[in-house]
Design an enzyme around this catalytic site. Structure first.
Site: not given
Ligand code: ME8
Length: 488
Positions: A21, A24, A129, A132, A146, A149, A296, A299
């Protein structure tokens, strides 16, 4: 031989339980801007990104979709690779945690910590959770759910291995307080407060009820806790322990992550590394979240924007520009298509696009030799821009660059070159063409395709920050297509 200073930058690795999304995309864009900036500064940059594939939430999503897990994670990992491609993310390496090279290192680290006496067997009883992928206490919940989530965590009771996290409290505090591990200060305070208020407990680092994940090397009935495996990607991807890349690039100079995963990166990760006798990362700069129309991304709210689809509507550079400009790195920021269009039409079409178009139209008509003395360079304060970048104020750096672009437009208006000829016209054109060449360098980290297009029209090659001084103009300018199209 000149040996360049190294700079190792990483992003979080994303869960592949769904397509990427905009959040990311935002993180990868910020990391890419910094990586490209450092390259122009003359650093030997290594930029890592990837996907986090051994999580339970990936397995649950696969089951829900009725697709075998491996096939499902392969499919979704490809969407993340595709996102990086269409957004022009200049990573040097993409790691997937289901790759053999990663599994090997995860197990190696687990074994090393076990051999050191920092892992022991026990029983975990408490909440988990899956959203997370984290163990929770009642205190972490809001109305029993949580807060991130909105799900009720599951109660689990099972035999587990524990990591002696508590042993490393003083080490972690020293890293945070004295070595400046966390940026910005507000996020440092969050962790210090938690360390101050709560007892730092040992961490459960295995599960014995899961089929998906990396096996504990000495006990195949357990899988390694997914965060313990995921964090290791930062060293497995560069070939811990013997690869020259590991020797050259570790420790990481920046782990770029979002605010929800601060604790994992600034408490758990340094402790794991210390236990395994590996140096800690230098800096963990924490970014805020993108919201969509103030909400936020989620989905259930149905407001997930697929960055790959968005690029089909708006060129990647416009999205890169917009996100870097409207979301201050350390804060949350809102995305709306309306304001994206406004920025495209205003700042990209009217300011930069218009400038390039005007200058190239003039130079196409001019057949003399382009020469003059520098004067427009006085309007550029690179040190100021560099300072903003050093503080990760990407939006302010971009604003300063645009200030220069606006000064160039003002210069055209004041000089009225269409009324000039001969030496006078040549002098004005010289200043404008050099200004465009320099602009192409400054904007490159933010909007690389546009930078390339400007260089094509100027008949020049992209320079580095060593080439920011006005010098003899050596290009062969020829007007090309408009840089940006106006959007309705
Ligand atoms: O946390 N705005 O994966 P993830 C900005 N797999 N950044 C965002 C966001 C948003 N709305 N939503 C998520 C994970 N992120 C773990 C990480 S690292 C060893 C393991 C950011 O897919 C989130 O904070 O939930 C994180 O830095 C990245 O996207 C991946 O999130």
């Amino acid at each position: 031989m000149i040996i360049l200073k190294k700079f190792y930058i990483t992003t979080a690795i994303d869960y592949v339980n769904a397509k990427p999304h905009l959040g990311h995309a935002y993180e990868k864009i910020c990391a890419d801007i910094i990586a490209r900036w450092k390259r122009l500064e003359g650093f030997d940059v290594f930029f890592l990104t990837g996907t986090d594939e051994n999580a339970q939430k990936n397995k649950q999503a696969a089951e829900k979709a009725g697709i075998p897990v491996r096939k499902f994670v392969d499919q979704n990992a490809n969407f993340f690779i595709e996102m990086c491609k269409v957004l022009n993310i200049s990573y040097d390496e993409f790691i997937r945690t289901t790759e053999e090279r990663h599994i090997k290192v995860s197990q190696q680290i687990f074994q090393k910590i076990f051999d050191k006496g920092d892992i022991y067997k026990g029983k975990y009883e408490g909440l988990y959770c899956t959203g997370c992928e984290a163990f929770k206490t009642e205190k972490d919940l809001v109305n029993g759910r949580c807060p991130e989530h909105k799900e009720k965590p599951k109660f689990i009771s099972e035999e587990s291995y524990f990591f002696k996290l508590s042993k490393y409290k003083a080490y972690i505090l020293d890293l945070i307080k004295n070595k400046g591990l966390i940026f910005p200060k507000s996020k440092e305070n969050e962790i210090l407060q938690r360390l101050n208020e709560e007892e730092l407990k040992d961490l459960c680092v295995s599960r014995n009820s899961l089929e998906w994940g990396i096996n504990v090397p000495f006990d195949k009935t357990h899988t390694i806790y997914v965060w313990m495996d995921a964090l290791v990607n930062y060293i497995s991807a560069i070939g811990y322990t013997n690869d020259p890349k590991f020797k050259k690039y570790w420790p990481a100079d920046m782990h770029i992550i979002g605010k929800g995963i601060n604790w994992f990166h600034t408490v758990i990760w340094p402790a794991i590394l210390k236990s395994a006798d590996i140096e800690p990362p230098k800096l963990v700069p924490i970014h805020g979240y993108i919201t969509i129309n103030g909400k936020k991304i989620s989905k259930s709210l149905g407001n997930v924007i697929d960055p790959v689809e968005l690029v089909k509507k708006y060129p990647a550079d416009t999205i890169r520009y917009y996100l870097a400009k409207v979301v201050p790195y350390i804060d949350d920021g809102d995305f709306s298509e309306k304001s994206l269009k406004e920025r495209i039409n205003g700042e990209l079409v009217s300011d930069l696009g218009n400038l390039v178009n005007r200058v190239l139209t003039l130079s196409d008509k001019f057949s003399g030799k382009i020469e003059g003395t520098p004067e427009l360079d006085k309007k550029l304060d690179f040190q100021k821009i560099q300072k903003k970048m050093d503080k990760l104020e990407l939006h302010h750096a971009l604003e300063e660059i645009w200030q220069f672009v606006r000064e160039c437009n003002k210069y055209v208006n004041e000089k009225e070159p269409w009324k000039l000829e001969g030496k006078e016209l040549s002098h004005v054109l010289y200043n404008l063409l050099e200004a465009l060449r320099v602009t192409s360098i400054l904007i490159h980290p933010f909007i690389p395709t546009t930078s390339e297009k400007i260089n094509q029209q100027l008949g020049t090659k992209l320079g580095t920050f060593k080439d920011l001084k006005f010098k003899e103009f050596k290009g062969k300018p020829k007007k090309g297509e408009l840089l940006f199209e106006k959007v309705q």
